[in-house]
Write a protein that holds these residues in place. Sequence first.
Motif, PDB file in Angstrom:
ATOM      1  N   ASN B 474      -9.467 -15.943  34.280  1.00  0.00           N
ATOM      2  CA  ASN B 474      -8.264 -15.570  35.022  1.00  0.00           C
ATOM      3  C   ASN B 474      -7.435 -16.804  35.332  1.00  0.00           C
ATOM      4  O   ASN B 474      -7.989 -17.861  35.651  1.00  0.00           O
ATOM      5  N   ALA B 475      -6.140 -16.664  35.224  1.00  0.00           N
ATOM      6  CA  ALA B 475      -5.261 -17.796  35.530  1.00  0.00           C
ATOM      7  C   ALA B 475      -3.915 -17.257  35.992  1.00  0.00           C
ATOM      8  O   ALA B 475      -3.520 -16.155  35.612  1.00  0.00           O
ATOM      9  N   GLN B 476      -3.253 -18.053  36.801  1.00  0.00           N
ATOM     10  CA  GLN B 476      -1.917 -17.667  37.273  1.00  0.00           C
ATOM     11  C   GLN B 476      -0.899 -18.714  36.812  1.00  0.00           C
ATOM     12  O   GLN B 476      -1.170 -19.911  36.882  1.00  0.00           O
ATOM     13  N   GLU B 477       0.231 -18.216  36.359  1.00  0.00           N
ATOM     14  CA  GLU B 477       1.300 -19.101  35.911  1.00  0.00           C
ATOM     15  C   GLU B 477       2.523 -18.840  36.791  1.00  0.00           C
ATOM     16  O   GLU B 477       2.999 -17.714  36.873  1.00  0.00           O
ATOM     17  N   PHE B 478       2.998 -19.886  37.448  1.00  0.00           N
ATOM     18  CA  PHE B 478       4.159 -19.762  38.330  1.00  0.00           C
ATOM     19  C   PHE B 478       5.349 -20.445  37.666  1.00  0.00           C
ATOM     20  O   PHE B 478       5.183 -21.431  36.950  1.00  0.00           O
ATOM     21  N   SER B 479       6.528 -19.951  37.953  1.00  0.00           N
ATOM     22  CA  SER B 479       7.709 -20.653  37.444  1.00  0.00           C
ATOM     23  C   SER B 479       8.876 -20.443  38.394  1.00  0.00           C
ATOM     24  O   SER B 479       8.945 -19.426  39.110  1.00  0.00           O
ATOM     25  N   ALA B 480       9.758 -21.418  38.405  1.00  0.00           N
ATOM     26  CA  ALA B 480      10.998 -21.317  39.173  1.00  0.00           C
ATOM     27  C   ALA B 480      12.035 -22.168  38.450  1.00  0.00           C
ATOM     28  O   ALA B 480      11.674 -23.154  37.802  1.00  0.00           O
ATOM     29  N   TYR B 481      13.276 -21.765  38.538  1.00  0.00           N
ATOM     30  CA  TYR B 481      14.294 -22.520  37.809  1.00  0.00           C
ATOM     31  C   TYR B 481      15.634 -22.409  38.497  1.00  0.00           C
ATOM     32  O   TYR B 481      15.876 -21.480  39.294  1.00  0.00           O
ATOM     33  N   ILE B 482      16.473 -23.348  38.157  1.00  0.00           N
ATOM     34  CA  ILE B 482      17.876 -23.263  38.553  1.00  0.00           C
ATOM     35  C   ILE B 482      18.699 -23.945  37.466  1.00  0.00           C
ATOM     36  O   ILE B 482      18.290 -24.992  36.941  1.00  0.00           O
ATOM     37  N   GLU B 483      19.786 -23.333  37.097  1.00  0.00           N
ATOM     38  CA  GLU B 483      20.649 -23.942  36.081  1.00  0.00           C
ATOM     39  C   GLU B 483      22.093 -23.574  36.354  1.00  0.00           C
ATOM     40  O   GLU B 483      22.379 -22.571  37.011  1.00  0.00           O
ATOM     41  N   ASP B 484      22.972 -24.409  35.884  1.00  0.00           N
ATOM     42  CA  ASP B 484      24.397 -24.164  36.078  1.00  0.00           C
ATOM     43  C   ASP B 484      25.139 -24.454  34.791  1.00  0.00           C
ATOM     44  O   ASP B 484      24.976 -25.524  34.195  1.00  0.00           O
ATOM     45  N   ASP B 485      25.913 -23.461  34.370  1.00  0.00           N
ATOM     46  CA  ASP B 485      26.838 -23.662  33.248  1.00  0.00           C
ATOM     47  C   ASP B 485      28.131 -24.161  33.856  1.00  0.00           C
ATOM     48  O   ASP B 485      28.833 -23.407  34.529  1.00  0.00           O
ATOM     49  N   MET B 486      28.450 -25.417  33.637  1.00  0.00           N
ATOM     50  CA  MET B 486      29.599 -26.017  34.320  1.00  0.00           C
ATOM     51  C   MET B 486      30.705 -26.340  33.325  1.00  0.00           C
ATOM     52  O   MET B 486      30.429 -26.735  32.197  1.00  0.00           O
ATOM     53  N   LYS B 487      31.921 -26.190  33.818  1.00  0.00           N
ATOM     54  CA  LYS B 487      33.065 -26.636  33.041  1.00  0.00           C
ATOM     55  C   LYS B 487      33.679 -27.794  33.814  1.00  0.00           C
ATOM     56  O   LYS B 487      34.174 -27.598  34.928  1.00  0.00           O
TER      57      LYS B 487
END
Lengths: 296, 808
Positions: B474-487
């Motif tokens: 058994n294993a747990q995989e966590f993820s979190a992200y933030i991204e910005d498409d900028m002009k």
Amino acid sequence: MKKLIPIFIALFICSSCGEDFFETTLKVDPPPHEDQLVIHSFVKSTDSLVFVSLTKSTGILETTNYNYGPIYVNDGTVELFENGTLKYTLEPTGEEPFNYKVELNDVFGGLGNTYELKASQDTLGTATAEQTMIAPPALVSAVFDEDGGTPSDYYYESNAIDITIDDQSGEDFYEIRLVQEDTFENVIYINNRYVESVDVNTSQGLDGSILVDGASFDGDSYTLELQTNTSWDPNLKIYLRAISKDWFLYSKSLYDFRESEDFQIFAEPVTVHTNVQNGLGVFAMGAQATISVDEE
Amino acid sequence: MQKIKSSYRPIFLLFFSLFFLATANGQGKNKFTISGYIEDATSGEKLISANAYDTKSENGTVSNIYGFYSITLPSDSVVITFSYIGYQALEYRLLLDKDLVINVKLEPELSLQEITVVAEKYEERIEETTRMSTVDVPIAQIKKIPALLGEVDVLKALQLLPGVQSGGEGQNGLYVRGGSPDQNLILLDGVPVYNASHLFGFFSVFNADAVKDVKLTKGGFPARYGGRLSSVIEINMKEGNINEWHGAGSIGLIASKLTVEGPIKKDKTSIMLSGRRTYIDILAKPLIEKSFAEGGGSGTAGYFFYDFNGKINHKFSDKDRLYFSIYTGKDKFYLEETYKDEFNGNSFEDETEFGLGWGNITSALRWNHLWTNKLFSNTTLTFSRYSFNTKLRSYSEFDEGSDEYALGYLSGIDDFAGKIDFDYVPNPSHFIRFGAGIINHTFKPGKFDILFEEIENGYPSTSIDTTLGQANINAQEFSAYIEDDMKLGKNLKLNAGLHFSAFRLKDKTYPSLQPRLNVRYMLPANVALKGSFAMMRQYVQLLTNEGIGLPTDLWLPSTKRVKPQDSWQVGLGLAKTFAGKYEVSIEGYYKEMTNLVAYKEGASFITLNDWEDDVTQGDGKSYGAEFFVQKKKGRLTGWVGYTLSWSWRTFPEVNLGERYPFKYDRRHDLSIVASYEISDRINIAGTWVFGTGNAVTLANSQYYGVFPDVNFPNFNSARINRTDFYRNRNNFRMNAYHRMDIGINFVKKKKRHTRTWSFGAYNTYNQKNPFFLFTDEEFNLETGESKTVLKQASLFPIIPYFNYSFEF
């Protein structure tokens, strides 16, 4: 469209009518190959005989002569140099599998010296390999433990032998064998006993030997467990050999190669180790310590 | 969990400073937001990456994968154009003095017919997007590509793109930029599919009739993606026509398909159901049974696979939608045989059963919620299971007793996952995505059930009933992200993000922070210069004997001993659209991978060792250049893709630790794909592929290895073993691979439906392409000598196909 359909159906049927439609093999050229000398020699510091097996390699498709065993090279020259000076010239014996030998007046010795083995033959050229003689290992104890084997998922050996080694600092490799020495009319007969180990520092070697890489206990005393179904006997002995890295790699890789043959195309190819320049095989050195197995 | 490395802190600070600066920018007054969904007017299917563009301010945005868009503009008169490839554009002229919700329905263009121009199209061209190394392949185009036995295959279509290679003849494994197939994250409606193959890799599990959209990302990964090193393949199922009932089906050489979709409640709830099954087992059953009967017994044998896709979506309001999708598919091979006879007055009966089955189940429940006209969220709960099982049973009954032997094997992986994703569009210069998720993995590395029972004269003489194998992990995989498409200004666009992931096992946790960056700078003459950087980490791997594509391949996690795989990749490229219809891009990339996993020399999946003992870890490196020209509109559509690449591996325990070419190192890879609409009723399509031969390991020479036995040197005794010597791993190249496929479709509109007859051939010029090499003995009748030769076996000669399909 209606007119085209019969054409497509005809094409569909006719496409399977070709003479060699199901002939899906083509001949291809194998990788280029040049026959080479193959040297095998294993020398321990306590040996008073030096043997060399000199054969030749062939291309992978040359099976006509090769199915019946090695092709021995008996018309070559085999010389052993010590620290750059010719020490021995080995003579052909006509025997197999080691077809060159020299008898020494004393044991080989040579601790710390560098040896070069040079074999040459007119058509196959000259092959060389180099080794340095290493010191015997410090074998502290070997203790038999009745029913002390550690079961694993796939096998269970009932008895254990705990072996303690005093490792020296630096890169060290070992070969361990459990043997039973029986003496008959002053001749010692050695019987190999099969052993296994689940110790993470060990791997299986050839001829029932256990190989040990000392990297994880460098400079320390280390006890590892062998498992065997052999019962205790006062003639049981442990042969512990300090072996060169080339000996270790050759024994391990040739063992892996043999094992992989059972699985054919499903197994990853194994490159058998060689330290021979302009040739194949191995020139390896080691030093042996022997100890009786104590009853617990 | 370990603390985040201090070296990452400057990245964090820089990123968050940029983020807050960016979102604060343009938040002034007198701005209003137009938002809503963009969908197909006839089916109600949401359109992904459709454009909303204000021609006055020259600002635009694109819809997300649920069709949602949001654009904030200054209070003014605006001219908003909504457009999407293959659809008529729609223009709105508005005085923007308040927030507006506009749900847009775009009408599909009718091919080759006179089109009434409703508005001049603005389409986001390749040079406009920030992302590189990403390709959308329209599903309509995929359906036209001629396929093996006429069975349209989404993954095989992707193999025709630059940077993507197939493993071997007919196989659907994808090797992206020097990576292996397990480094591809294949998402079906956001759920990972672990085994995407039917019939040992010759067909993929994706039924093209149920698929709406396919997107491949092979580099420049935005922060929202993670978990695999080499690519992300997003496949979205159709949602189901919300306006009226429709269907499609086909009858082919190996399988038939049927799809129905329609509204359960118009404009509220729709459903899509699609199924596919092969039927060679049904057709061949009488022949097989006859064959058993002729042998004196009875029995049956066969093979089939099936797929089922289902999706239901319900619109609660303009702010809330719920989707539930499910996929299940299975391959099964079976054999049952019974044989009865008598000998010397004694009767006996033998029964043999053999079964082999593998399959996937994926399901996803997704909830879309619109928090404000700028903030959209999607919450997903998923379940995914891949399982493989085999059963072998032999039973013999005779006068004195009976024998029974049975072996069962089960392996697989189960995932339960939850995640939430947000899209926040504060102004036309920013498109911010953030989210988090967790996956609970249960790995089943393989369990054997063994039964062995002998009964003599009514009493058991031998009886073994046991289970061997390795415990579930058994294993747990966590993820979190933030991204910005900028002009940032007129010429500079940026997609910057951070992806954090962690993998927790019982005795070990691996955290990872992965920065991502995509940059686009517009050069003169509308040539875009693009660059990207991405770090990726992968915690699961497939143990496989490469190329064979067996269902016995095992998915296994990183462990305390087996470290997670990491990679970093940079890319640099140019992109431009010529004459408004030819998208041209050229990209160079360099990728380094660490902690790759491979079997040790001599190891095999057949052995019963602990898998961690059988594997070794090492590094990989790949680099190359890709050239791509794509034409998506007009009578002639298709692409030309060329890849020049190198891919290497270095494993301390393989090839004596020396670098060697990856098995799928392919110096040249060329694909040409074209389809041409001759008329409304006839279209033809063809593909031609060329690739440098795969690298294989062949022995350079053979000799006899000698090893002294225990009595040496007292006795001249040794063990000798015939040995093949491999100077280098993957030292030999098979012949180059090339193949042409051609197909033609005849379409006819009938009163109630449209039918299509498709004809074509795979490997049209019957090229004998390499599949594997083997040695063979050739006997010379004249000399009476036999000689060993090396031969190349091919798999598929020319294979014609036909297919009948219909839509209603």
